[in-house]
Every structure is written in structure tokens, then in C-alpha cells.
Design a protein around this motif. Structure first.
Motif, short mmCIF file in Angstrom:
data_model
loop_
_atom_site.label_atom_id
_atom_site.label_comp_id
_atom_site.label_asym_id
_atom_site.label_seq_id
_atom_site.Cartn_x
_atom_site.Cartn_y
_atom_site.Cartn_z
N TRP A 277 -49.39 102.97 28.53
CA TRP A 277 -48.81 102.61 27.23
C TRP A 277 -47.83 103.66 26.73
N ALA A 278 -47.94 104.89 27.17
CA ALA A 278 -47.08 105.97 26.66
C ALA A 278 -45.64 105.81 27.08
N HIS A 316 -52.59 101.97 20.57
CA HIS A 316 -51.26 102.13 21.16
C HIS A 316 -50.14 101.54 20.30
N ARG A 317 -50.47 100.98 19.16
CA ARG A 317 -49.45 100.34 18.34
C ARG A 317 -48.40 101.32 17.84
N ALA A 318 -48.84 102.45 17.34
CA ALA A 318 -47.87 103.41 16.79
C ALA A 318 -46.95 103.95 17.88
N GLY A 319 -47.48 104.13 19.08
CA GLY A 319 -46.65 104.61 20.18
C GLY A 319 -45.58 103.61 20.55
N VAL A 320 -45.95 102.34 20.69
CA VAL A 320 -44.98 101.31 21.05
C VAL A 320 -43.98 101.10 19.92
N ALA A 321 -44.44 101.17 18.68
CA ALA A 321 -43.56 100.97 17.53
C ALA A 321 -42.43 101.98 17.50
#
Length: 333
Positions: A277-278, A316-321
């Protein structure tokens, strides 16, 4: 609708290209739609919409459109491509002078921009298709103008094979990728054909894919295979997810209901299984030659983009955002 994410970074927006088409992005969306000179697409992007979504930074393109049967106004030679890119560069500079955007040229500038909280949209310049460059020796001019990312191809260019135009890097393309590597300019792999992609990787290019979905779900050389995604991630790169129904659901056309955000989440999960996800972010490409009619169901305007995040694992939402793009920008820009 969920609350906007605290930080959203979009890896791919054709802002100046739309302005050249006659769209005034400083208007509210309803006002833009009421007078939009682009009559076959319903606009979704304005500066106000980006702010409402929580977008603080985007990659803004310099996109030169080649002449095709569908685009008779496009360029036919290098001079024409260069003129299009220079016109768009001037548009970003005029927006910056008016306080609508802030052009970002380094990781330190990104850090300071984000630390400031409120303010204009931060824009990192991305050249989509390298035909505006006279030759590889022209690269320092564009770097001096603020370009930090270049995609050598769109379709076929003088530098590389691209979307639906298979082929390797040309001699000039190999020189360009080498010069980009040496001048710390990142390569956008989004439109590269496989042969060009792997040559660029062998030359040691630092790569991202600003807007490319998973080939495992939508076949074709426009999207990344698992091996290509891993190669991008191996350089520390991020892959941006595209909000276009034809890129989300294989075989989609306008006679069908729009692809769903859950379909796009499947691309995210596919990539996450390949690279983690990163290495995922957004690269919506909204209003990049298509409008609301081809955006995913549930995205009626740009401020709806954060709805997609609700379909991802909470951790993982904040990372993808935007967090993953932020990490990349502050380290590599």
C-alpha cells in the motif's frame, strides 16, 4: 459523504491544458458548467473543487496534443509541440501571479507549502509526452522552468513507444532518459510501451507512474503489469490510480453504467498485493479528455474523490489519499 481527507495529493491533472481549451478554473463548478466551451464533456475540476476535496498538491501537466483524426488542432512537428507546452507553462505562471497556485520545485518547497496549511494549490510540473523538447540538450531549459517529471511517451513520440504504439526508446530517447537521470528528473512511466519501459529501467531511471491502473484487470499497454509496478516501486516510486471508467473496467463503453468506485478499489488491492500500500496514490486524471460521463459512479464532481478512500483498508487511506505522494515528493523532488 465522508469528510474530506486532511491531505489529498493528485498525481495527474491537466489543469493548464483545460484552460487553453477555454475553461476558467477560477469559477465555481456550476458557473463553469453553464458556460463551458467544451460541450461534449461535463467538467468536474475547478480550483474550488480541489480545495473542497482537501487537495493541497497536484502534479500539473504540460501536455502537447498531437494531431489525430479526432484532434485536428494538434501539433504536427516539434515546434508545434513546444508552443503548446510553453503556452501552458505561461498559464501556470499567470495563475501563480494571481495567487491561485504555487509552483513547487523541491522537496523543501513541498514541505514548507504543506506546513503553511491554508493557501493556494501546490503544483509540481509534469511534462506528459516529451515532444516539446527539441532534443535531449533542451532538458536544462525545462528543468530551469520548473519541470521535475517527464513522461517520454503519450502515444508514440520522437523519444519512445507509447500507448497503443509499441516500440522501444529511440536513440534520442535513450539520451533523454540518461540526461534525466543525471539531472534528477523523474520519469513518468504511465504511457510507456513495455519495450521503452524496460529500457528506461535498465538505464537507471527513477520512476513513478502518475496515472496507471492494473493491467491484470484491464489488459493493454496503457496499464502496468505486476512486474512493471514492482520495478517502479523498486526505485521508491508511487503509482497513481486513474478515475476513468474505460481504465477501471475492461470492455467498458458509454452504453453501460459507469464503473464503480469498488471496481477502482479492486485495482488498488491488486497493486497492493504486488508492491504494498505504501506505493499507491491518486492520479485521477479527471477532466483529462473526459468528463463526469466517464468518471466512476459516485464521482459527480472533484470534491467527491474522497469517497473512494472509504473503500480502502482504514490503515491505508491516508497514505493513498496523499501521504505516500507526500513522502515521495519530500524525498525525491
Amino acid at each position: 459523504m465522508s469528510a474530506p481527507s486532511p491531505l489529498l495529493v493528485d498525481g495527474h491533472l491537466d489543469l493548464a491544458w483545460n484552460a487553453v481549451r477555454g475553461r476558467d478554473l477560477t469559477l465555481g463548478l456550476e458557473a463553469l458548467r453553464s458556460r463551458d466551451p467544451v460541450t461534449d464533456e461535463t467538467a468536474t475540476v475547478t480550483f474550488g473543487e480541489l480545495k473542497a476535496a482537501g487537495t493541497r498538491v497536484c502534479f500539473g501537466t504540460l501536455f502537447a496534443l498531437p494531431r489525430t483524426a479526432d484532434s485536428p488542432q494538434g501539433y504536427t512537428d516539434q515546434a508545434g509541440a513546444r508552443m503548446q507546452a510553453l503556452t501552458q507553462l505561461d498559464q501556470y505562471r499567470r495563475w501563480e501571479g494571481a495567487g491561485h497556485v504555487r509552483l513547487l520545485r523541491s522537496g523543501a518547497e513541498v514541505t514548507a507549502h504543506l506546513a503553511a496549511g491554508e493557501g493556494p494549490l501546490g503544483v509540481v510540473l509534469l511534462m506528459e509526452g516529451a515532444d516539446p523538447l527539441r532534443d535531449p540538450g533542451d532538458l536544462p531549459f525545462w528543468v530551469g522552468a520548473g519541470v521535475r517529471v517527464i513522461g517520454p511517451a503519450w502515444g508514440r513520440t520522437r523519444y519512445a513507444g507509447g500507448t497503443e504504439a509499441p516500440g522501444p526508446l529511440t536513440d534520442a530517447g535513450r539520451e533523454l532518459v540518461t540526461a534525466m537521470r543525471d539531472l534528477n528528473v523523474t520519469l513518468d512511466a504511465s504511457h510507456l510501451d513495455d519495450a521503452s519501459f524496460w529500457e528506461a529501467a535498465e538505464l537507471g531511471a527513477r520512476m513513478i507512474a502518475t496515472h496507471a491502473n492494473s493491467r491484470a484487470l484491464v489488459p493493454g499497454n496503457r496499464h502496468l503489469s505486476g512486474e512493471m509496478a514492482r520495478a517502479v516501486a523498486a526505485t521508491g516510486g508511487i503509482v497513481g490510480l486513474v478515475f476513468l471508467s474505460t481504465f477501471i473496467r475492461a470492455g467498458w463503453d458509454r452504453t453501460q453504467p459507469r464503473a464503480g468506485l469498488e471496481d477502482l478499489a479492486a485495482h488498488a488491492r491488486q497493486y497492493a498485493g504486488q508492491v504494498g500500500w505504501a506505493h499507491l496514490g491518486l492520479g485521477t486524471d479527471l477532466d483529462g479528455g473526459f468528463g463526469r460521463e466517464k468518471a466512476p459512479a459516485g464521482v459527480e464532481r472533484y470534491r467527491d474523490v474522497p469517497r473512494f478512500l472509504d473503500l480502502l483498508p482504514e490503515d491505508h487511506r491516508a497514505g493513498v489519499a496523499g501521504g505516500n505522494w507526500r513522502r515521495w515528493l519530500t524525498r525525491w523532488l
